[in-house]
Design a protein around this motif. Structure first.
Motif, PDB file in Angstrom:
ATOM      1  N   ILE A  41       1.080  -0.948  -0.017  1.00 34.31           N
ATOM      2  CA  ILE A  41       0.124   0.253  -0.047  1.00 34.31           C
ATOM      3  C   ILE A  41       0.657   0.723   0.365  1.00 34.31           C
ATOM      4  O   ILE A  41       0.961   1.873  -0.927  1.00 34.31           O
ATOM      5  CB  ILE A  41      -0.882  -0.258   1.488  1.00 34.31           C
ATOM      6  CG1 ILE A  41      -1.765  -1.401   1.138  1.00 34.31           C
ATOM      7  CG2 ILE A  41      -1.278   1.585   1.474  1.00 34.31           C
ATOM      8  CD1 ILE A  41      -2.771  -1.769   2.394  1.00 34.31           C
ATOM      9  N   TYR A  51       1.025   4.147  -2.840  1.00 38.87           N
ATOM     10  CA  TYR A  51       1.267   5.802  -2.871  1.00 38.87           C
ATOM     11  C   TYR A  51       2.482   6.470  -3.264  1.00 38.87           C
ATOM     12  O   TYR A  51       1.991   7.187  -3.828  1.00 38.87           O
ATOM     13  CB  TYR A  51       0.642   6.126  -1.024  1.00 38.87           C
ATOM     14  CG  TYR A  51       0.671   7.183  -0.548  1.00 38.87           C
ATOM     15  CD1 TYR A  51       0.206   8.284  -0.804  1.00 38.87           C
ATOM     16  CD2 TYR A  51       1.644   7.774   0.004  1.00 38.87           C
ATOM     17  CE1 TYR A  51      -0.170   9.614  -0.648  1.00 38.87           C
ATOM     18  CE2 TYR A  51       2.206   9.046   0.582  1.00 38.87           C
ATOM     19  CZ  TYR A  51       1.066  10.102  -0.428  1.00 38.87           C
ATOM     20  OH  TYR A  51       1.560  11.204   0.575  1.00 38.87           O
ATOM     21  N   ILE A  81      -2.424   5.739  -5.134  1.00 35.84           N
ATOM     22  CA  ILE A  81      -2.989   6.032  -4.510  1.00 35.84           C
ATOM     23  C   ILE A  81      -3.773   6.778  -3.452  1.00 35.84           C
ATOM     24  O   ILE A  81      -1.965   7.633  -3.651  1.00 35.84           O
ATOM     25  CB  ILE A  81      -3.629   4.489  -3.972  1.00 35.84           C
ATOM     26  CG1 ILE A  81      -2.615   4.200  -2.655  1.00 35.84           C
ATOM     27  CG2 ILE A  81      -4.301   4.010  -4.604  1.00 35.84           C
ATOM     28  CD1 ILE A  81      -2.776   3.600  -2.138  1.00 35.84           C
ATOM     29  N   SER A  82      -4.076   7.678  -3.243  1.00 39.64           N
ATOM     30  CA  SER A  82      -4.328   9.282  -2.563  1.00 39.64           C
ATOM     31  C   SER A  82      -4.268   8.473  -0.989  1.00 39.64           C
ATOM     32  O   SER A  82      -3.807   6.540  -0.085  1.00 39.64           O
ATOM     33  CB  SER A  82      -5.719   9.237  -2.401  1.00 39.64           C
ATOM     34  OG  SER A  82      -6.662   8.541  -2.130  1.00 39.64           O
ATOM     35  N   GLY A 126      -5.558   9.085   1.304  1.00 40.64           N
ATOM     36  CA  GLY A 126      -7.421   8.433   1.512  1.00 40.64           C
ATOM     37  C   GLY A 126      -7.274   7.341   1.762  1.00 40.64           C
ATOM     38  O   GLY A 126      -7.992   6.333   1.701  1.00 40.64           O
ATOM     39  N   LYS A 127      -7.106   7.155   0.601  1.00 34.53           N
ATOM     40  CA  LYS A 127      -7.164   5.747  -0.113  1.00 34.53           C
ATOM     41  C   LYS A 127      -6.706   4.483   0.897  1.00 34.53           C
ATOM     42  O   LYS A 127      -6.479   3.530   0.964  1.00 34.53           O
ATOM     43  CB  LYS A 127      -7.361   5.425  -1.311  1.00 34.53           C
ATOM     44  CG  LYS A 127      -7.115   3.562  -2.024  1.00 34.53           C
ATOM     45  CD  LYS A 127      -8.320   3.140  -2.113  1.00 34.53           C
ATOM     46  CE  LYS A 127      -9.084   2.652  -2.840  1.00 34.53           C
ATOM     47  NZ  LYS A 127     -10.031   1.490  -2.816  1.00 34.53           N
ATOM     48  N   LYS A 176      -6.693   3.855   4.104  1.00 36.97           N
ATOM     49  CA  LYS A 176      -8.957   2.901   4.165  1.00 36.97           C
ATOM     50  C   LYS A 176      -7.920   2.038   3.924  1.00 36.97           C
ATOM     51  O   LYS A 176      -8.530   0.865   4.446  1.00 36.97           O
ATOM     52  CB  LYS A 176      -9.252   3.516   3.306  1.00 36.97           C
ATOM     53  CG  LYS A 176     -10.832   2.727   3.190  1.00 36.97           C
ATOM     54  CD  LYS A 176     -11.453   3.428   1.773  1.00 36.97           C
ATOM     55  CE  LYS A 176     -13.152   2.232   2.324  1.00 36.97           C
ATOM     56  NZ  LYS A 176     -14.712   2.886   1.369  1.00 36.97           N
ATOM     57  N   LEU A 177      -7.323   1.368   2.871  1.00 34.33           N
ATOM     58  CA  LEU A 177      -6.611  -0.060   3.060  1.00 34.33           C
ATOM     59  C   LEU A 177      -5.864  -0.475   4.463  1.00 34.33           C
ATOM     60  O   LEU A 177      -5.743  -1.439   4.180  1.00 34.33           O
ATOM     61  CB  LEU A 177      -5.638   0.114   1.798  1.00 34.33           C
ATOM     62  CG  LEU A 177      -6.722   0.104   0.403  1.00 34.33           C
ATOM     63  CD1 LEU A 177      -5.555   0.286  -0.610  1.00 34.33           C
ATOM     64  CD2 LEU A 177      -7.888  -1.133   0.142  1.00 34.33           C
TER      65      LEU A 177
END
Length: 66
Positions: A7, A11, A16-17, A19-20, A23-24
């Motif tokens: 993850i 990023y 991905i942001s 925020g994403k 969340k992950l």
């Protein structure tokens, strides 16, 4: 490689942001930001992202004058 490492790598690549990513990883955005600071991971936020976030926050009802 752990799920969290994958993850973080996504990023860092801008896939991905924050925020994403949060969340992950089942974290809040603030927890994710703290983690990235500890890991010395540079933010992907641009000035435009920051300005847009400020505009969004101003639109929240809790910040509107009564």
């Amino acid at each position: 490689m752990t799920k969290r490492s994958l993850i973080i790598r996504r990023y860092q690549k801008g896939e991905i942001s924050i925020g994403k990513a949060a969340k992950l990883m089942n974290l809040t955005i603030l927890e994710t930001m703290d983690l990235f600071v500890k890991l010395k991971i540079k933010s992907n936020l641009t000035m435009e992202d920051y300005i847009e976030s400020c505009r969004n926050i101003k639109s929240w009802s809790i910040f509107k004058k009564k």
